[in-house]
Scaffold this active site. Sequence first.
Site, PDB file in Angstrom:
ATOM      1  N   ASN A   1       0.870  -1.104   0.135  1.00  0.00           N
ATOM      2  CA  ASN A   1       0.053   0.113   0.166  1.00  0.00           C
ATOM      3  C   ASN A   1       1.041   1.063   0.021  1.00  0.00           C
ATOM      4  OD1 ASN A   1      -2.269   2.045   0.379  1.00  0.00           O
ATOM      5  ND2 ASN A   1      -2.229   1.691   2.497  1.00  0.00           N
ATOM      6  N   TRP A   2       1.175   1.715  -1.117  1.00  0.00           N
ATOM      7  CA  TRP A   2       1.918   2.990  -1.255  1.00  0.00           C
ATOM      8  C   TRP A   2       1.402   4.143  -0.637  1.00  0.00           C
ATOM      9  CZ3 TRP A   2       3.711   2.922  -6.934  1.00  0.00           C
ATOM     10  CH2 TRP A   2       4.890   1.538  -7.269  1.00  0.00           C
ATOM     11  N   LYS A   3       0.187   4.367  -0.440  1.00  0.00           N
ATOM     12  CA  LYS A   3      -0.323   5.562   0.224  1.00  0.00           C
ATOM     13  C   LYS A   3      -0.061   6.819  -0.759  1.00  0.00           C
ATOM     14  CE  LYS A   3      -0.097   3.559   4.554  1.00  0.00           C
ATOM     15  NZ  LYS A   3       0.067   3.559   5.928  1.00  0.00           N
TER      16      LYS A   3
ATOM     17  N   SER B   1       2.975  -2.240  10.109  1.00  0.00           N
ATOM     18  CA  SER B   1       4.365  -2.232  10.566  1.00  0.00           C
ATOM     19  C   SER B   1       4.692  -3.470  10.179  1.00  0.00           C
ATOM     20  CB  SER B   1       4.653  -1.812  11.674  1.00  0.00           C
ATOM     21  OG  SER B   1       4.179  -0.439  12.016  1.00  0.00           O
TER      22      SER B   1
ATOM     23  N   GLY C   1       2.172   2.343  10.591  1.00  0.00           N
ATOM     24  CA  GLY C   1       3.544   3.319  10.650  1.00  0.00           C
ATOM     25  C   GLY C   1       4.090   3.759  11.705  1.00  0.00           C
TER      26      GLY C   1
ATOM     27  N   GLU D   1      -6.349  -4.125  10.563  1.00  0.00           N
ATOM     28  CA  GLU D   1      -5.563  -3.250  10.717  1.00  0.00           C
ATOM     29  C   GLU D   1      -5.727  -2.105  11.648  1.00  0.00           C
ATOM     30  OE1 GLU D   1      -3.194  -2.603   6.677  1.00  0.00           O
ATOM     31  OE2 GLU D   1      -4.591  -0.722   7.177  1.00  0.00           O
TER      32      GLU D   1
ATOM     33  N   GLU E   1      -6.609   5.292   7.791  1.00  0.00           N
ATOM     34  CA  GLU E   1      -6.507   6.775   7.341  1.00  0.00           C
ATOM     35  C   GLU E   1      -7.633   7.584   6.828  1.00  0.00           C
ATOM     36  OE1 GLU E   1      -2.864   5.699   5.223  1.00  0.00           O
ATOM     37  OE2 GLU E   1      -1.978   5.348   7.012  1.00  0.00           O
TER      38      GLU E   1
ATOM     39  N   HIS F   1      -9.725   2.151   4.913  1.00  0.00           N
ATOM     40  CA  HIS F   1      -8.716   2.137   5.468  1.00  0.00           C
ATOM     41  C   HIS F   1      -8.494   3.344   6.733  1.00  0.00           C
ATOM     42  CE1 HIS F   1      -4.340   3.011   6.233  1.00  0.00           C
ATOM     43  NE2 HIS F   1      -4.065   1.924   5.574  1.00  0.00           N
TER      44      HIS F   1
ATOM     45  N   GLY G   1       2.629  -1.249   3.912  1.00  0.00           N
ATOM     46  CA  GLY G   1       2.669   0.140   3.846  1.00  0.00           C
ATOM     47  C   GLY G   1       4.103   0.406   3.428  1.00  0.00           C
TER      48      GLY G   1
HETATM   49  P1  PGA Z   1       2.420   0.342   7.465  1.00  0.00           P
HETATM   50  O1  PGA Z   1       1.320   0.787   6.970  1.00  0.00           O
HETATM   51  O2  PGA Z   1       2.890  -0.804   7.114  1.00  0.00           O
HETATM   52  O3  PGA Z   1       3.269   1.488   7.257  1.00  0.00           O
HETATM   53  O4  PGA Z   1       2.225   0.379   8.995  1.00  0.00           O
HETATM   54  C1  PGA Z   1       0.238  -0.363   6.401  1.00  0.00           C
HETATM   55  C2  PGA Z   1      -1.169   0.461   6.135  1.00  0.00           C
HETATM   56  O5  PGA Z   1      -1.574   1.365   6.541  1.00  0.00           O
HETATM   57  O6  PGA Z   1      -1.834  -0.288   5.410  1.00  0.00           O
END
Ligand code: PGA
Length: 261
Positions: A9-11, A214, A173, A167, A97, A95, A235
């Site tokens: 997931n590149w965001k 993470s 993150g 998640e 976020e 998600h 991510g």
């Molecule tokens: P992360 O993000 O691996 O950087 O914790 C995961 C995600 O938000 O899908």
Amino acid sequence: MRKPLIVGNWKMYKTITEAEDYVAQIKDRLPAKQVAEVELAVPTLFLQSLARLTAASPLKIVAENCFYQDEGAFTGETSPLALRELGIKHVILGHSERRRLFFESDQVVNQKVHAALSAGLCPILCVDETMKRLAEHGQVAWVVNQVITGLAGVSEDQLAHIVIAYEPSWAIGTGKAAASPVEANEGCYLIRQTVACLYGEAAANRVRILYGGSVNQANLPQLIGRPDIDGVLIGRASLDPATFLTMVDQVVAASGGEASA
Ligand code: PGA
């Protein structure tokens, strides 16, 4: 047996040039024997060019979001039908976020799930769990509620097109293994049990449940070995192509397959 699924997931990282360069580096180096599915969720702007680049590759491109209507006066939104036209299959919905920064409620996420399914897309439905809510309500109430609301009105046939991702936002993150393999599996187990209550054991045993938060090279082998974790949503650690390929190899090795070229 449930096929492992690895989704980067590149965001909102990378430019189009960086994205194309990354995909060119990995698209022909994925495991010859497809014992796992490998996908990359990328910003909407990159979907068309990356879907073209990967047309003949086992690598699949995923949308990070879509709207809950096919068309209309919704400035800045993305139609699920338009995603389908590009050949996109999976779309991440709900998600943490999106829920936290863009105020997407459980009901909005559910509307998106229905719109995506109607357009022929397959949602990756994310289920969150914040530390605050964990303390206030306990993990069980919060996670179960999000699964129930997210899947409201979804038929058993439609469930076959859905992947669920556990998640916990307190684990996202941080760059560390914030959820232990036991905690991560517990969350996925809880989701599977909730699906079993809603659709029965057989459907629950078919649904793929990912863990995200993470995930990195160090903790992935322990996570992927757990019974209720069918794959990972990665991510930060997916941003580097070599690291991502190594993690794909780790999942493939855990599934008894061959490493990448
Ligand atoms: P992360 O993000 O691996 O950087 O914790 C995961 C995600 O938000 O899908």
